[in-house]
Scaffold this motif. Structure first.
Motif, PDB file in Angstrom:
ATOM      1  N   ALA A 103      36.863  36.081  29.601  1.00 30.63           N
ATOM      2  CA  ALA A 103      36.634  36.484  31.324  1.00 30.63           C
ATOM      3  C   ALA A 103      36.526  35.176  31.752  1.00 30.63           C
ATOM      4  CB  ALA A 103      35.691  37.479  31.472  1.00 30.63           C
ATOM      5  N   LYS A 104      35.720  34.312  31.484  1.00 30.22           N
ATOM      6  CA  LYS A 104      35.704  33.034  32.068  1.00 30.22           C
ATOM      7  C   LYS A 104      36.886  32.142  32.073  1.00 30.22           C
ATOM      8  CE  LYS A 104      30.483  32.909  31.820  1.00 30.22           C
ATOM      9  NZ  LYS A 104      29.476  32.916  30.601  1.00 30.22           N
ATOM     10  N   THR A 105      37.242  32.128  30.887  1.00 31.40           N
ATOM     11  CA  THR A 105      38.471  31.176  30.721  1.00 31.40           C
ATOM     12  C   THR A 105      39.752  31.496  31.622  1.00 31.40           C
ATOM     13  OG1 THR A 105      37.936  30.838  28.680  1.00 31.40           O
ATOM     14  CG2 THR A 105      40.349  30.375  28.950  1.00 31.40           C
ATOM     15  N   PHE A 106      39.884  33.060  31.802  1.00 32.32           N
ATOM     16  CA  PHE A 106      41.076  33.667  32.451  1.00 32.32           C
ATOM     17  C   PHE A 106      40.786  34.141  33.597  1.00 32.32           C
ATOM     18  CE2 PHE A 106      42.394  33.535  28.030  1.00 32.32           C
ATOM     19  CZ  PHE A 106      43.638  33.109  28.022  1.00 32.32           C
ATOM     20  N   ASN A 107      39.434  34.183  34.185  1.00 32.56           N
ATOM     21  CA  ASN A 107      39.286  34.380  35.622  1.00 32.56           C
ATOM     22  C   ASN A 107      39.570  35.982  35.674  1.00 32.56           C
ATOM     23  OD1 ASN A 107      37.943  32.168  36.421  1.00 32.56           O
ATOM     24  ND2 ASN A 107      39.878  31.361  37.071  1.00 32.56           N
ATOM     25  N   ALA A 108      39.241  36.778  34.761  1.00 34.32           N
ATOM     26  CA  ALA A 108      39.518  38.189  34.859  1.00 34.32           C
ATOM     27  C   ALA A 108      39.024  39.021  35.878  1.00 34.32           C
ATOM     28  CB  ALA A 108      39.330  38.705  33.243  1.00 34.32           C
ATOM     29  N   ASP A 123      31.939  35.249  35.246  1.00 34.29           N
ATOM     30  CA  ASP A 123      31.206  34.660  36.138  1.00 34.29           C
ATOM     31  C   ASP A 123      31.307  35.971  37.221  1.00 34.29           C
ATOM     32  OD1 ASP A 123      30.756  33.704  38.571  1.00 34.29           O
ATOM     33  OD2 ASP A 123      32.146  32.221  38.317  1.00 34.29           O
ATOM     34  N   PRO A 124      29.963  36.363  37.621  1.00 34.50           N
ATOM     35  CA  PRO A 124      29.634  37.395  38.485  1.00 34.50           C
ATOM     36  C   PRO A 124      30.538  37.338  39.879  1.00 34.50           C
ATOM     37  CG  PRO A 124      27.666  36.157  38.153  1.00 34.50           C
ATOM     38  CD  PRO A 124      28.855  35.674  37.114  1.00 34.50           C
ATOM     39  N   ALA A 125      30.746  35.916  40.364  1.00 29.33           N
ATOM     40  CA  ALA A 125      31.558  35.910  41.588  1.00 29.33           C
ATOM     41  C   ALA A 125      33.047  36.347  41.347  1.00 29.33           C
ATOM     42  CB  ALA A 125      31.272  34.301  41.978  1.00 29.33           C
ATOM     43  N   LYS A 126      33.508  36.306  39.978  1.00 27.94           N
ATOM     44  CA  LYS A 126      34.845  36.379  39.989  1.00 27.94           C
ATOM     45  C   LYS A 126      35.233  37.676  39.147  1.00 27.94           C
ATOM     46  CE  LYS A 126      36.233  31.663  39.808  1.00 27.94           C
ATOM     47  NZ  LYS A 126      36.010  30.247  38.995  1.00 27.94           N
ATOM     48  N   THR A 127      34.268  38.220  38.450  1.00 27.63           N
ATOM     49  CA  THR A 127      34.734  39.394  37.298  1.00 27.63           C
ATOM     50  C   THR A 127      33.641  40.501  37.734  1.00 27.63           C
ATOM     51  OG1 THR A 127      35.234  37.643  35.923  1.00 27.63           O
ATOM     52  CG2 THR A 127      34.707  39.939  34.883  1.00 27.63           C
ATOM     53  N   ARG A 128      34.329  41.949  37.814  1.00 27.92           N
ATOM     54  CA  ARG A 128      33.439  42.901  37.812  1.00 27.92           C
ATOM     55  C   ARG A 128      33.141  43.257  36.456  1.00 27.92           C
ATOM     56  NH1 ARG A 128      34.469  48.342  41.539  1.00 27.92           N
ATOM     57  NH2 ARG A 128      32.786  49.300  40.491  1.00 27.92           N
ATOM     58  N   THR A 129      32.113  43.746  35.958  1.00 26.15           N
ATOM     59  CA  THR A 129      31.758  44.164  34.509  1.00 26.15           C
ATOM     60  C   THR A 129      31.875  45.679  34.469  1.00 26.15           C
ATOM     61  OG1 THR A 129      30.703  42.083  34.287  1.00 26.15           O
ATOM     62  CG2 THR A 129      30.355  44.059  32.661  1.00 26.15           C
ATOM     63  N   TYR A 130      32.192  46.327  33.571  1.00 23.24           N
ATOM     64  CA  TYR A 130      32.172  47.785  33.476  1.00 23.24           C
ATOM     65  C   TYR A 130      31.367  47.933  31.848  1.00 23.24           C
ATOM     66  CZ  TYR A 130      35.719  47.645  36.958  1.00 23.24           C
ATOM     67  OH  TYR A 130      36.497  47.650  38.123  1.00 23.24           O
ATOM     68  N   ILE A 131      30.587  48.837  31.620  1.00 23.41           N
ATOM     69  CA  ILE A 131      30.258  49.093  30.332  1.00 23.41           C
ATOM     70  C   ILE A 131      30.184  50.492  30.248  1.00 23.41           C
ATOM     71  CG2 ILE A 131      28.245  48.922  28.496  1.00 23.41           C
ATOM     72  CD1 ILE A 131      27.377  46.270  30.170  1.00 23.41           C
ATOM     73  N   ASP A 132      31.318  51.034  29.705  1.00 19.94           N
ATOM     74  CA  ASP A 132      31.555  52.437  29.781  1.00 19.94           C
ATOM     75  C   ASP A 132      32.669  52.636  28.719  1.00 19.94           C
ATOM     76  OD1 ASP A 132      32.866  54.879  30.643  1.00 19.94           O
ATOM     77  OD2 ASP A 132      32.140  54.550  32.847  1.00 19.94           O
ATOM     78  N   PRO A 133      32.733  53.548  27.691  1.00 19.42           N
ATOM     79  CA  PRO A 133      33.714  53.923  27.018  1.00 19.42           C
ATOM     80  C   PRO A 133      34.711  54.658  27.423  1.00 19.42           C
ATOM     81  CG  PRO A 133      31.559  55.473  26.416  1.00 19.42           C
ATOM     82  CD  PRO A 133      31.466  54.549  27.674  1.00 19.42           C
ATOM     83  N   TYR A 134      35.024  55.233  28.752  1.00 14.15           N
ATOM     84  CA  TYR A 134      35.966  56.014  29.202  1.00 14.15           C
ATOM     85  C   TYR A 134      36.863  55.262  30.379  1.00 14.15           C
ATOM     86  CZ  TYR A 134      33.493  59.483  26.290  1.00 14.15           C
ATOM     87  OH  TYR A 134      32.804  59.890  25.166  1.00 14.15           O
TER      88      TYR A 134
END
Ligand code: NDP
Ligand code: MG
Length: 390
Positions: free
Chosen positions: A50-55, A74-85
């Motif tokens: 995620a950091k390398t590709f700025n996802a 990076d929290p400024a660039k990437t939104r994180t989801y922890i969710d199986p669905y």
């Protein structure tokens, strides 16, 4: 707004295909851009990617990681989801042009379905999507503006050999199989093979599930079903042939006796890039064949008595509409138990055969009935693996 780059979501970016897809995207970064990445358990690698590709989006589907990691990238660039669905929803995002599905197992069916419903182009490595849900996905494709391009090397070879041809002129598809690490073993010798031996594929480096499927040749069975749905051909028109060198990736024979094939070194980056750039070709700095050094290519028939899984797969299509779903779920459970050292290599086919014989399916095939059948088969397969009653 028109975007210059093709925006890609990679489902299963932490796996073997996912990592190779990222290498390709990095090399063609003027053309492709990553918008979403997903991993199941390997959050460390997902974080790095995620950091390398700025996802923009990073998804961790493994439920057990719920408390392990709150932020990926990076929290400024990437939104994180922890969710199986959540992947089923995120594949709808307007900023995604191509969904590359390299998840392993039936889990991959759901995002394929939802991405096609959202009219996306799907580059499909997850063969289980079509094995289990081929009928549903084919129907969906008739209404969807989306498309399905195979990544599996054999199906990419078929697609390339079919260009410019008419479906009615196809006589037969010849799907090649390396034969895996046990190609030359006798049935007696197969009784005591270890997990380590089964994980040693002679030509390809892949995830553990598909490597075991290659050792039992279930992989070829799954691929025959995949080809049946992808090219809308009767299963009888798809013939497996063992080709140990993995240079001819598959062939199509036409009504005039001509056969077209696609050849090349065994390198998954070739079909991954082709699926992303289709119908164009893009340069790839991969190894090249030195054809003047190839003295011989070998072909031999499949020995169904030593590799019963491939026949079970073909038969499952002829049984009833739920046959391949039972086959796939039983295989996933049997392979997991084999990898954990709980059943033997030769028991994998026995578990699958028993599930196919014991589990009934009288419902109409639908998204929900498939999920139910998959769950029922997994429960039954787990029980017979645990009690040794296969
Ligand atoms: P891997 O096991 O290497 O990778 C699987 C990916 O899926 C990983 O990112 C893994 O996450 C994730 N994953 C695992 N379980 C789940 C789950 N339950 N839900 C969501 N994500 C999950 O597999 P491969 O890359 O080898 O294969 C992927 C697919 O492509 C398979 O269907 C395979 O048959 C097919 N394929 C593979 C080829 C190859 O050369 N590898 C060739 C042709 C087809 P994590 O690692 O983070 O846990
Ligand atoms: Mg393949």
């Amino acid at each position: 707004m028109k975007h210059n780059k093709i925006r890609i979501a990679i489902l299963g970016s932490t796996g073997s295909i996912g990592q190779q897809a990222l290498e390709i995207i990095q090399k063609h970064n003027k053309l492709f851009e990553v918008v979403l990445l997903s991993g199941h358990s390997n959050w460390q690698l997902l974080d790095e990617q995620a950091k390398t590709f700025n996802a923009k989006h990073a998804v961790l589907t493994g439920f057990e990681n719920n408390n392990a990691r709150k932020q990926i990238g990076d929290p400024a660039k990437t939104r994180t989801y922890i969710d199986p669905y959540i992947l089923n929803e995120l594949v709808n995002l307007p900023e995604i042009d191509i969904v590359l599905n390299s998840l392993v197992g039936f889990a991959g069916f759901f995002p394929t379905y939802h991405a096609l419903k959202a009219h996306k182009k799907v580059a499909l490595a997850n063969k289980e999507s079509l094995v289990v849900g081929g009928a549903i996905i084919s129907e969906l494709l008739t209404e969807s503006k989306g498309s399905l391009i195979p990544i599996d090397s054999e199906h990419s070879a078929m697609l390339q050999s079919l260009i410019g041809e008419k479906k009615e002129d196809i006589e037969e598809i010849i799907i090649t199989a390396s034969g895996g690490p046990f190609r030359s073993l006798s049935l007696e010798q197969m009784h005591d093979v270890s997990v380590e031996q089964a994980l040693q594929h002679p030509n390809w480096s892949m995830g553990s599930k598909i490597t075991i499927d290659s050792a039992t040749m279930m992989n070829k069975g799954l691929e025959i079903i995949e080809a049946h749905w992808l090219f809308d051909l009767p299963i009888e028109k798809i013939t497996p042939v063992v080709h140990p060198e993995s240079i001819v990736h598959s062939m199509v024979t036409y009504c005039d006796g001509s056969t077209k094939a696609q050849l090349g070194p065994p390198d998954m980056k070739v079909p991954i890039l082709y699926a992303l750039s289709y119908p164009r070709r893009l340069p790839l700095n991969s190894s090249r064949m030195d054809w003047s050094q190839i003295n011989k290519l070998h072909f031999e028939p499949v020995d169904y008595s030593r590799f019963p899984c491939i026949e079970l797969a073909i038969d499952s299509v002829k049984m009833h509409k739920g046959g391949p779903a039972i086959l796939n779920a039983a295989n996933e459970i049997a392979v997991t138990h084999f990898l954990e050292g709980k059943i033997k290599y030769i028991d994998i086919a026995k578990v699958i055969e028993r599930c196919l014989n014991q589990i009934q399916f009288n419902s109409i095939l639908s998204y929900d009935s498939l999920v139910e059948l998959d769950q029922q088969t997994r429960d039954y397969a787990r029980t017979i693996c645990q009690h040794g009653t296969y």
